[in-house]
Design a protein around this motif. Sequence first.
Motif, PDB file in Angstrom:
ATOM      1  N   LYS A  36       0.824  -1.131  -0.079  1.00 36.25           N
ATOM      2  CA  LYS A  36      -0.003  -0.062   0.015  1.00 36.25           C
ATOM      3  C   LYS A  36       0.718   1.068   0.192  1.00 36.25           C
ATOM      4  N   ILE A  37       1.577   1.236   0.938  1.00 34.18           N
ATOM      5  CA  ILE A  37       2.699   2.473   0.835  1.00 34.18           C
ATOM      6  C   ILE A  37       3.368   2.681  -0.424  1.00 34.18           C
ATOM      7  N   ILE A  38       3.912   1.561  -1.103  1.00 29.78           N
ATOM      8  CA  ILE A  38       4.407   1.624  -2.030  1.00 29.78           C
ATOM      9  C   ILE A  38       3.570   2.204  -3.456  1.00 29.78           C
ATOM     10  N   ILE A  39       2.241   1.820  -3.309  1.00 30.44           N
ATOM     11  CA  ILE A  39       1.389   2.267  -4.298  1.00 30.44           C
ATOM     12  C   ILE A  39       1.025   3.919  -4.187  1.00 30.44           C
ATOM     13  N   LEU A  40       0.867   4.239  -2.727  1.00 24.72           N
ATOM     14  CA  LEU A  40       0.809   5.716  -2.525  1.00 24.72           C
ATOM     15  C   LEU A  40       2.064   6.376  -3.094  1.00 24.72           C
ATOM     16  N   TYR A  41       3.345   6.017  -2.841  1.00 27.59           N
ATOM     17  CA  TYR A  41       4.521   6.603  -3.260  1.00 27.59           C
ATOM     18  C   TYR A  41       4.402   6.885  -4.989  1.00 27.59           C
ATOM     19  N   TRP A  42       4.053   5.781  -5.636  1.00 23.33           N
ATOM     20  CA  TRP A  42       4.173   5.841  -7.103  1.00 23.33           C
ATOM     21  C   TRP A  42       2.966   6.775  -7.595  1.00 23.33           C
ATOM     22  N   LEU A  43       1.904   6.848  -6.834  1.00 22.87           N
ATOM     23  CA  LEU A  43       0.842   7.804  -7.257  1.00 22.87           C
ATOM     24  C   LEU A  43       1.134   9.001  -6.909  1.00 22.87           C
ATOM     25  N   LEU A  44       1.825   9.324  -5.901  1.00 18.96           N
ATOM     26  CA  LEU A  44       2.190  10.843  -5.517  1.00 18.96           C
ATOM     27  C   LEU A  44       3.137  11.071  -6.431  1.00 18.96           C
ATOM     28  N   GLU A  45       4.093  10.305  -6.978  1.00 26.13           N
ATOM     29  CA  GLU A  45       5.274  10.715  -8.020  1.00 26.13           C
ATOM     30  C   GLU A  45       4.441  11.156  -9.217  1.00 26.13           C
ATOM     31  N   ASN A  46       3.460  10.307  -9.597  1.00 29.47           N
ATOM     32  CA  ASN A  46       3.065  10.283 -11.159  1.00 29.47           C
ATOM     33  C   ASN A  46       1.695  10.852 -11.100  1.00 29.47           C
ATOM     34  N   GLU A  47       0.929  11.333 -10.131  1.00 31.11           N
ATOM     35  CA  GLU A  47      -0.263  11.716 -10.037  1.00 31.11           C
ATOM     36  C   GLU A  47      -1.391  10.771 -10.577  1.00 31.11           C
ATOM     37  N   VAL A  48      -1.260  10.300 -11.801  1.00 26.16           N
ATOM     38  CA  VAL A  48      -2.295   9.305 -12.443  1.00 26.16           C
ATOM     39  C   VAL A  48      -1.540   8.126 -13.289  1.00 26.16           C
ATOM     40  N   MET A  49      -1.809   6.865 -12.788  1.00 28.73           N
ATOM     41  CA  MET A  49      -1.172   5.899 -13.453  1.00 28.73           C
ATOM     42  C   MET A  49      -2.177   4.705 -13.827  1.00 28.73           C
ATOM     43  N   ARG A  50      -1.636   4.239 -14.978  1.00 25.34           N
ATOM     44  CA  ARG A  50      -2.659   2.999 -15.309  1.00 25.34           C
ATOM     45  C   ARG A  50      -2.273   1.758 -14.477  1.00 25.34           C
ATOM     46  N   PHE A  51      -2.886   0.628 -14.587  1.00 22.75           N
ATOM     47  CA  PHE A  51      -2.861  -0.653 -13.793  1.00 22.75           C
ATOM     48  C   PHE A  51      -1.486  -1.006 -14.216  1.00 22.75           C
ATOM     49  N   ASN A  52      -1.284  -1.091 -15.397  1.00 25.23           N
ATOM     50  CA  ASN A  52       0.151  -1.987 -16.071  1.00 25.23           C
ATOM     51  C   ASN A  52       1.243  -1.013 -15.743  1.00 25.23           C
ATOM     52  N   GLU A  53       1.010   0.394 -15.548  1.00 28.01           N
ATOM     53  CA  GLU A  53       2.246   1.338 -15.002  1.00 28.01           C
ATOM     54  C   GLU A  53       2.453   0.832 -13.754  1.00 28.01           C
ATOM     55  N   LEU A  54       1.398   0.723 -12.854  1.00 30.22           N
ATOM     56  CA  LEU A  54       1.828   0.455 -11.509  1.00 30.22           C
ATOM     57  C   LEU A  54       2.327  -0.985 -11.407  1.00 30.22           C
ATOM     58  N   LYS A  78      -3.046 -10.184  -9.391  1.00 29.62           N
ATOM     59  CA  LYS A  78      -4.022 -10.120  -8.342  1.00 29.62           C
ATOM     60  C   LYS A  78      -3.939  -9.541  -6.874  1.00 29.62           C
ATOM     61  N   THR A  79      -2.478  -9.373  -6.560  1.00 24.97           N
ATOM     62  CA  THR A  79      -2.405  -8.735  -5.423  1.00 24.97           C
ATOM     63  C   THR A  79      -2.424  -7.064  -5.491  1.00 24.97           C
ATOM     64  N   LEU A  80      -2.086  -7.005  -6.864  1.00 26.64           N
ATOM     65  CA  LEU A  80      -2.024  -5.445  -7.120  1.00 26.64           C
ATOM     66  C   LEU A  80      -3.638  -5.198  -7.176  1.00 26.64           C
ATOM     67  N   SER A  81      -4.458  -5.680  -7.969  1.00 25.56           N
ATOM     68  CA  SER A  81      -5.701  -5.691  -7.896  1.00 25.56           C
ATOM     69  C   SER A  81      -6.545  -5.477  -6.593  1.00 25.56           C
ATOM     70  N   VAL A  82      -6.335  -6.456  -5.781  1.00 27.85           N
ATOM     71  CA  VAL A  82      -6.767  -6.516  -4.404  1.00 27.85           C
ATOM     72  C   VAL A  82      -6.265  -5.353  -3.684  1.00 27.85           C
ATOM     73  N   THR A  83      -5.190  -4.975  -3.783  1.00 30.20           N
ATOM     74  CA  THR A  83      -4.533  -4.031  -2.946  1.00 30.20           C
ATOM     75  C   THR A  83      -5.341  -2.799  -3.223  1.00 30.20           C
ATOM     76  N   LEU A  84      -5.504  -2.294  -4.675  1.00 30.70           N
ATOM     77  CA  LEU A  84      -6.026  -1.075  -5.256  1.00 30.70           C
ATOM     78  C   LEU A  84      -7.457  -1.272  -4.852  1.00 30.70           C
ATOM     79  N   LYS A  85      -8.428  -2.299  -5.045  1.00 32.90           N
ATOM     80  CA  LYS A  85      -9.761  -2.212  -4.272  1.00 32.90           C
ATOM     81  C   LYS A  85      -9.732  -1.833  -3.046  1.00 32.90           C
TER      82      LYS A  85
END
Length: 116
Positions: free
Chosen positions: A33-51, A61-68
């Motif tokens: 979660k904190i890694i996803i927060l970091y990338w979204l803070l750095e890039n503002e908007v990201m597509r699933f595959n970019e993340l 699956k883990t990325l999908s569940v975590t984003l949900k």
Amino acid sequence: MPNELEETHISNIVDLKDTGFGYTLSVIGGKYKIIILYWLLENEVMRFNELKRSILNISFKTLSVTLKEMEADGIVIRKEFPQIPPKVEYSLTDRGRSLISVIDTICEWGEMNSQR
């Protein structure tokens, strides 16, 4: 029959999930979660595959569940575009952006305490 010391000790037990600290951990805790927060803070908007490409060793699956989970917590916005192939973008909500100071503090602590 419990003695006075045991009664005092038991009455001082606080369930961590009922504290602000416990709630914060539930929102940003976990492996990614904190890694996803970091990338979204750095890039503002990201597509699933970019993340997915940005976060090494995370499964789809883990990325999908975590984003949900993050969306359910009001931290992430999922915007779906009706096109073929489907396009989905993720960004932080105002509530998610309010975690910037928390992440900054964690980064500062790491910089001051890392042994390089």
